[in-house]
Design a protein around this motif. Sequence first.
Motif, mmCIF file in Angstrom:
data_model
loop_
_atom_site.group_PDB
_atom_site.id
_atom_site.type_symbol
_atom_site.label_atom_id
_atom_site.label_comp_id
_atom_site.label_asym_id
_atom_site.label_seq_id
_atom_site.Cartn_x
_atom_site.Cartn_y
_atom_site.Cartn_z
ATOM 1 N N PRO A 77 13.378 -1.548 65.604
ATOM 2 C CA PRO A 77 11.732 -1.406 65.913
ATOM 3 C C PRO A 77 11.622 -3.556 65.364
ATOM 4 O O PRO A 77 10.657 -3.978 66.564
ATOM 5 N N LEU A 80 12.218 -5.252 69.187
ATOM 6 C CA LEU A 80 11.197 -4.508 70.027
ATOM 7 C C LEU A 80 9.813 -4.951 69.688
ATOM 8 O O LEU A 80 9.005 -5.849 70.565
ATOM 9 N N MET A 81 9.569 -5.720 68.502
ATOM 10 C CA MET A 81 8.419 -6.898 68.762
ATOM 11 C C MET A 81 8.969 -7.881 69.080
ATOM 12 O O MET A 81 7.442 -8.087 69.463
ATOM 13 N N ASN A 84 7.876 -8.352 72.133
ATOM 14 C CA ASN A 84 6.616 -7.349 72.799
ATOM 15 C C ASN A 84 6.053 -9.189 72.746
ATOM 16 O O ASN A 84 5.534 -9.540 73.882
ATOM 17 N N ILE A 117 18.166 7.921 80.137
ATOM 18 C CA ILE A 117 16.913 7.295 80.087
ATOM 19 C C ILE A 117 15.887 6.055 79.644
ATOM 20 O O ILE A 117 15.005 5.565 78.527
ATOM 21 N N ASP A 119 15.607 2.541 77.793
ATOM 22 C CA ASP A 119 15.878 0.736 78.428
ATOM 23 C C ASP A 119 15.648 -0.036 77.334
ATOM 24 O O ASP A 119 15.742 -1.124 77.912
ATOM 25 N N ILE A 120 15.274 0.007 75.966
ATOM 26 C CA ILE A 120 14.881 -1.295 75.340
ATOM 27 C C ILE A 120 16.325 -1.886 75.676
ATOM 28 O O ILE A 120 15.542 -3.502 75.594
ATOM 29 N N ASN A 123 16.002 -3.329 78.912
ATOM 30 C CA ASN A 123 14.946 -5.047 79.492
ATOM 31 C C ASN A 123 14.949 -6.177 77.970
ATOM 32 O O ASN A 123 14.734 -6.775 78.702
ATOM 33 N N LEU B 132 10.717 4.545 62.679
ATOM 34 C CA LEU B 132 10.285 3.746 63.843
ATOM 35 C C LEU B 132 9.501 2.752 63.792
ATOM 36 O O LEU B 132 9.157 1.684 64.616
ATOM 37 N N TRP B 133 8.849 2.704 62.988
ATOM 38 C CA TRP B 133 8.035 1.721 62.512
ATOM 39 C C TRP B 133 6.873 1.905 62.703
ATOM 40 O O TRP B 133 5.638 1.584 63.431
ATOM 41 N N PHE B 137 2.890 0.235 63.504
ATOM 42 C CA PHE B 137 3.192 -0.791 64.914
ATOM 43 C C PHE B 137 2.935 0.979 65.881
ATOM 44 O O PHE B 137 4.100 0.627 66.536
ATOM 45 N N GLN B 139 2.054 0.637 67.872
ATOM 46 C CA GLN B 139 2.158 -0.153 70.180
ATOM 47 C C GLN B 139 3.906 0.270 70.243
ATOM 48 O O GLN B 139 3.965 -0.065 71.259
ATOM 49 N N LEU B 140 4.763 0.865 69.348
ATOM 50 C CA LEU B 140 5.609 0.316 70.085
ATOM 51 C C LEU B 140 6.067 1.779 69.924
ATOM 52 O O LEU B 140 7.151 2.062 70.873
ATOM 53 N N GLY B 143 7.084 2.065 74.172
ATOM 54 C CA GLY B 143 8.630 0.939 74.149
ATOM 55 C C GLY B 143 9.545 2.218 73.652
ATOM 56 O O GLY B 143 10.274 2.077 74.830
ATOM 57 N N TYR B 144 9.335 2.982 72.679
ATOM 58 C CA TYR B 144 10.574 4.105 72.702
ATOM 59 C C TYR B 144 9.801 4.871 73.359
ATOM 60 O O TYR B 144 11.486 6.092 73.686
ATOM 61 N N TYR B 148 10.663 9.190 78.194
ATOM 62 C CA TYR B 148 10.127 10.673 77.437
ATOM 63 C C TYR B 148 9.333 11.016 78.796
ATOM 64 O O TYR B 148 7.812 10.691 78.646
#
Lengths: 230, 197
Positions: A77, A80-81, A84, A117, A119-120, A123, B132-133, B137, B139-140, B143-144, B148
């Motif tokens: 997480p 990812l932040m 972003n 599928i 893609d983290i 990316n 996964l927070w 957030f 807004q994540l 992304g996750y 799907y």
Amino acid sequence: MTDQFDDEEIILSELPDDELVDQMHDDLYDGLAEEITEGTQILLDRGWSAQQVLTEALVGGMAVVGIDFRDGVLFVPEVLMAANAMKAGMAKLKPLLVETGVKPAGKMVIGTVKGDIHDIGKNLVGMMMEGAGFEVIDLGINIDADTYIEAIEEHQADFLGMSALLTTTMPYMKVVIDQMKEKGIRDKYKVLVGGAPLNEEFGQAVGADAYCRDAATAVDAARELLAATG
Amino acid sequence: MKAKVLVIACGAIARELVRISKLNHWDHIKFKCLPPELHNTPDRIPGAVKDMIEQNTGEYQKIFAAYADCGTGGGLDKVLEEYGVERIPGAHCYEFYAGSDSFHELSEDEPGSFYLTDFLVRHFERLVVKGLWIDRFPQLIPGYFGNYKRLVYLAQTDSEQLQAMARQQAALLKLEYCYRLYGDEPLAHILEPALEQ
């Protein structure tokens, strides 16, 4: 005293360049997209080139994120932040980089293999490669061999990057490489593979040029392979 | 009577294992579970299983691992091979909950399937939302879960309450909801030959 210090608001525009860059590294680490956008604009307004902002403020910060992720200090997480936040900065820089017409260090076609599928990671690699000056053509997810091969041929790429998160989908990388061999084009391209269940041994077994354990490694591998081929 | 087979299991399937064991009168089996949270850091699963095997070596006639590969990328198999311990075949626990053929059909039908089981529906808030927070957030979420298409609830029990929760969870993740009731049968079917003395 400590509280007073912690509560003190940092005005980005009042910081000298070196402190602003350090602050942007911290803000990237903390995933603060708005602050990154603001910091990027300030550096541009001060006459920094887009390339310099990208390399020193953004890529430098993301490199720390990558290392701490690898070492288990940061978790997905948080990465990812951070990604972003970097994307927010890139949104400002990309048009300028295109305008200045800087020749890319190399070209990479990248995608997650057929049946997968996730893609983290892919990316992140794409973002770090762009940050390092490579042109990245991202095909997305669930990509079959024909699509990969068409894309590398069409774009005359230097690299093919394949990603997989599942033990059930990672063998497909060999299908793609074998198809490249059948078409007689395997040696025209360098193949980089990565993804959580992969390892060095697997990379060699499928016939890749490099296994990349994380995004930062992918950039290093690409640079080394380019240097080796001249 | 001293148990003769030790099953080292993921905590996420503990409830089902105990239920199946009682139904089948598997009195010779002792279960020891590892925390289900390990699934968020699969690289730690092989080490945890190894420790558990070492702590119990010599105590049982046979040790069995109630894990699939579970994202360890073959790492678990290396440990198990070292100690001659078998595990449940397959890549994911979803596979043994649904049965291999059925799971592969589901995956081929839609690769963008996010799977939940009774356990995951029950603990969704802790393992998915907080893990996964997403609570902090939201807004994540893209992304996750952006790639799907649907959330597939592979149910072990026919519970209206769990189905209602799973529907809400699909809505939170903006995924189509899909329900399949398998019961304990596929898991019991896989375990039976492996747990013979």
